[in-house]
Design an enzyme around this catalytic site. Sequence first.
Site, PDB file in Angstrom:
ATOM      1  N   MET A   1      35.966 -51.563 -39.680  1.00 14.17           N
ATOM      2  CA  MET A   1      35.562 -52.951 -39.942  1.00 14.17           C
ATOM      3  C   MET A   1      34.410 -53.009 -40.937  1.00 14.17           C
ATOM      4  SD  MET A   1      35.838 -55.418 -36.641  1.00 14.17           S
ATOM      5  CE  MET A   1      34.796 -54.484 -35.565  1.00 14.17           C
ATOM      6  N   CYS A   2      33.236 -52.593 -40.558  1.00 10.62           N
ATOM      7  CA  CYS A   2      31.991 -52.688 -41.326  1.00 10.62           C
ATOM      8  C   CYS A   2      31.462 -54.126 -41.301  1.00 10.62           C
ATOM      9  CB  CYS A   2      32.100 -52.259 -42.781  1.00 10.62           C
ATOM     10  SG  CYS A   2      32.552 -50.529 -42.984  1.00 10.62           S
TER      11      CYS A   2
END
Lengths: 302, 243
Positions: A1-2
């Site tokens: 995701m980040c």
Amino acid sequence: MCGIAALQVRNPELRPQLGTLLSTMLCEIVDRGPDSAGLAIYDNPQLNGAGQSTLSLLGADLAITPADVDRLLEHLLPEGAASTVRVVGDTTLVSSGVPAGELAAAVAQASPGAVVAGRGERVTVMKSVGHPMEVAERHGLDGMYGTQAVSHTRMATESAVTAGGSHPFSVADDLCLVHNGSFSNHASVRRELKRLGVGFDSENDTEVGARYIAHRLEQGDDLETALVNLGQVLDGFYTLVVTTADSMAVVRDPIACKPAIIAETDDWVAMASEFRALAELPGIENARIFEPEPGKVYAWSL
Amino acid sequence: MTTTLDSLPAQGPRHAGGTARVFDLKADGVRDLNRAIHQAPAGESFTVENPSGKHSLAVGVNAGIDVEINGHAGYYAAGMNQGGRIAIRGNAGVGVAENMMSGTVHVTGDASQAAGATAHGGLLVIDGNASARCGISMKGVDIVVGGSIGHMSAFMAQAGRLVVCGDAGDALGDSIYEARLYVKGTVASLGADCVAKAMRPEHLAELGELLRAAGRGDDPADFTRYGSARTLYNFHVDNSSAY
């Protein structure tokens, strides 16, 4: 995701609170990437002295002394001027009154293994492995003065969990890039850039994006054009935030795989992966809130 | 019968002059809120304050209850709603009302991507804009958007109606099955096998009903209907070399 959180503060009265505001934003995006984190702060007088270049080096235990740097820069430094070496959290800052390129060359000789995470007269880059809030605390983010800042919490996919693989990537003076997503053709673009003489520090896909933008800026593109060109050359999923000495830009890939939300008031403009990172900003209740459109470059100047 | 924003019985204490149970998410947890909602009998009312973009608010409602969220909601708000009446007084994040079965969800602001994704029934009303992939794989839900929608909306939409009072982005209705799409403004481009179709009296009638259900005054005659050309339903032997 980040997770990404970025903030540009227009109202000078709010600039002493930049670090504290960014900290509230970072706290809300930790879930999106808890393995490592990075911060870039612009125009903090404690980190970037006026008229000096500063290199942000990864690690706190580098065998590098001001005397080494002074000796190597002797021919460039004005009479009586001295370089400084300071440790902030997990980052070593080397400052001197010479251009960043000269300073980087001297540091490369003084400490051959040192990795430059950030460079320029306006920006300091701090990145490390571990829980993002602990990384922020070790570097003293709360209470930091600044004009603009970006932060990133990483969930590693394309390269290992290391400080070097954390974002932001700062590969030219005062330029920073953070990325949520992955570039699928980074290996071929890397080969092409290497052929043109561009050097790389890591195996990371985002570094390729940062090097590409730096390369385009060098060719004379403005930031907006460089990002449009990036969309033609790099394939993959991305929401990017790019900062320069005096501007901030946001772009998403043409099918908008990765989230982004922007809020803007007269006092500041903020971008984050999710609204919850913006929820505590002052005046958010009256902010203009919108999702950036796919493939469109948004840019703001200080 | 079309579900409308007002057609569900509203017998909760709020409507009988009583009070709703209030969850202030500055102090209360999302799990506590959802647990209370899951245990509530039909007719109960809930108010959620300071949602601050938190995820999964009022997910899994399974009774005729009222939930009012005062502020911006994060991802998957009101997901899997069955019979509830949920109002979000603000914006909603990714996947609002995903997989809704019945009831209503009303967003007064904008909605992010994949609003109403895979929803089987009920009514989703978004007063503002919805971004990409609105109504993706919708399976019977009715969606009314007051503003515009993003690209790849109604992708593989199987059943239900999507009404857009503004414009639609690229590739509207790509690989659509039997959902019916009504767009008042422009369509940037149509997806594979999605075509404009004639507005017959029954379409004007059902669109009028949907607009009324959403509390809107737009004229059905201003809309264009889009749907499946049904050319992808059967395998064509001419395409065999592609496999």
